[in-house]
Design an enzyme around this catalytic site. Sequence first.
Site, PDB file in Angstrom:
ATOM      1  N   CYS A  29       0.834  -1.215   0.000  1.00  0.00           N
ATOM      2  CA  CYS A  29       0.000   0.000   0.000  1.00  0.00           C
ATOM      3  C   CYS A  29       0.869   1.265   0.000  1.00  0.00           C
ATOM      4  CB  CYS A  29      -0.927  -0.026   1.215  1.00  0.00           C
ATOM      5  SG  CYS A  29      -1.674   1.564   1.618  1.00  0.00           S
ATOM      6  N   GLY A  30       0.651   2.143  -0.985  1.00  0.00           N
ATOM      7  CA  GLY A  30       1.419   3.384  -1.083  1.00  0.00           C
ATOM      8  C   GLY A  30       1.214   4.297   0.109  1.00  0.00           C
ATOM      9  N   HIS A  31      -0.032   4.410   0.585  1.00  0.00           N
ATOM     10  CA  HIS A  31      -0.327   5.255   1.742  1.00  0.00           C
ATOM     11  C   HIS A  31       0.374   4.720   2.992  1.00  0.00           C
ATOM     12  CE1 HIS A  31      -3.251   7.740  -0.324  1.00  0.00           C
ATOM     13  NE2 HIS A  31      -3.836   6.652  -0.791  1.00  0.00           N
ATOM     14  N   CYS A  32       0.447   3.381   3.104  1.00  0.00           N
ATOM     15  CA  CYS A  32       1.121   2.771   4.256  1.00  0.00           C
ATOM     16  C   CYS A  32       2.620   3.056   4.213  1.00  0.00           C
ATOM     17  CB  CYS A  32       0.892   1.258   4.274  1.00  0.00           C
ATOM     18  SG  CYS A  32      -0.852   0.772   4.323  1.00  0.00           S
TER      19      CYS A  32
END
Length: 494
Positions: free
Chosen positions: A58-61
Amino acid sequence: MRVLKSLSLVLLVAGLALVASDAEVKEEDGVLVLTKDNFQSVVEGNEFVLVEFYAPWCGHCKALAPEYAKAAKALAEKNSNIKLGKVDATEEQELSEKHGVRGYPTLKFFRNGTPIEYTGGREKDTIISWLEKKTGPAAKELETVAEAEEFLKEHNVAVVGFFKDRESAECKAFLATANAVDDYPFAVTSSEDVYAKYEAKCGSIVLFKHFDDGKAVFDGEYTEEALKKFVTAQALPLIVDFSHETAQKIFGGEIKNHLLFFISKEAGHMEKYIEAAKEVAKKYREKILFVTIDADQEDHQRILEFFGMKKDEVPSMRIIHLEEDMAKYKPETNDLAADKVELFVSKFFEGKIKQHLLSQEVPEDWDKNPVKVLVADKFDEVAMDSTKDVLVEFYAPWCGHCKQLVPIYDKLGEKFADHESIVIAKMDATANELEHTKINSFPTIYLYRKGDNQKVEYRGERTLEGFVNFLEGKSEEPEVEETEEDQKPEKDEL
């Protein structure tokens, strides 16, 4: 005696088991690594635990990870009893399902084992501020200059109320705001020494920051609404750089008008245009938020698409008003000189700029096939023809439900291809916008009825039979089909 020895043995074994259990909790960058085997013991064995459920891809993670680790380290250095943990939700699916994880990252705060949703930011300071407010007073008491200096040193942004009368209406409004605003730390003081140190008057509220002018003094009406607007406006830089970390502050703030600069950092646009725009930003600080968007970043291409822009139009600017339809405004020129920026903003507030609606070029073969292809500039000419019933599907190219509908809708077009008064049409609603019809989910299907041009939403079964029955007996209310729809992107997903 034998009983006591047995009891001692039991306690020893239990103690060793507890030590072994504790030893199983690994740390990565100061963050506890939680699994189904240690999760419950950690959240129940510590008074306060913030847990992130993440996915490695996940990019946001990935963007959150370094800030999360910094927050864990800072809390440890303070000897805080707040712990930070993380769960790989792709590995610990049972834990994820138990705690209702539907997206990544999901953060939950556990107080004595009881979870509540985390609603704070995703940067070190905002994470710590939210946690400290949930575990202590909304505004910290500063009794000495040393305490004030330490408080302001450790926070990039901090709000201090200088009040001796804690029962005054002004102080109550300040404390209510401190309770309501989780992203930034608040403090209050009645110390004359602190007043002198920071040249503050009794009854004043000052936002201290490690950027721009260093501080801002509140001079508005002492209401929670006015104070929240002051804090959210002044806590951000004059011109904010859009990123995963700043998106929530940008779109979740009290200021609903945003001036967006689409620039290329590689081409030097920051230095060429943005520095000069800061004086304009100061003038309109609490009325409109100035934001830069780096068009060089692949993640930002969807934002350009949302505004109907191509990369070769950069540098450019747009204004967006964050209401239900997220109205967009386009300047007459792409010149980002400071005087042109100020002219654009002033005309917007004077109501002299018309909302910019996207439209594609009219395809040469728009009416070649049974399903007519509409664009905004051609829409009213076709759909508002009072001699015809015109069924229009508003779709998004990336929408899964729209793709599933294609073969059915094409058959519908073929069935009515030679009909004198029924037209089947479609329009890409991500690239075309209408003033009279706002689309919030895909697909949305409307019938523009002949005679009075009244708009009727189709909510029946998305089958050939369902559409045919609706068109041939359109005066009857269609049976509603419970179906999922693909939503337009949320503001912080643009």
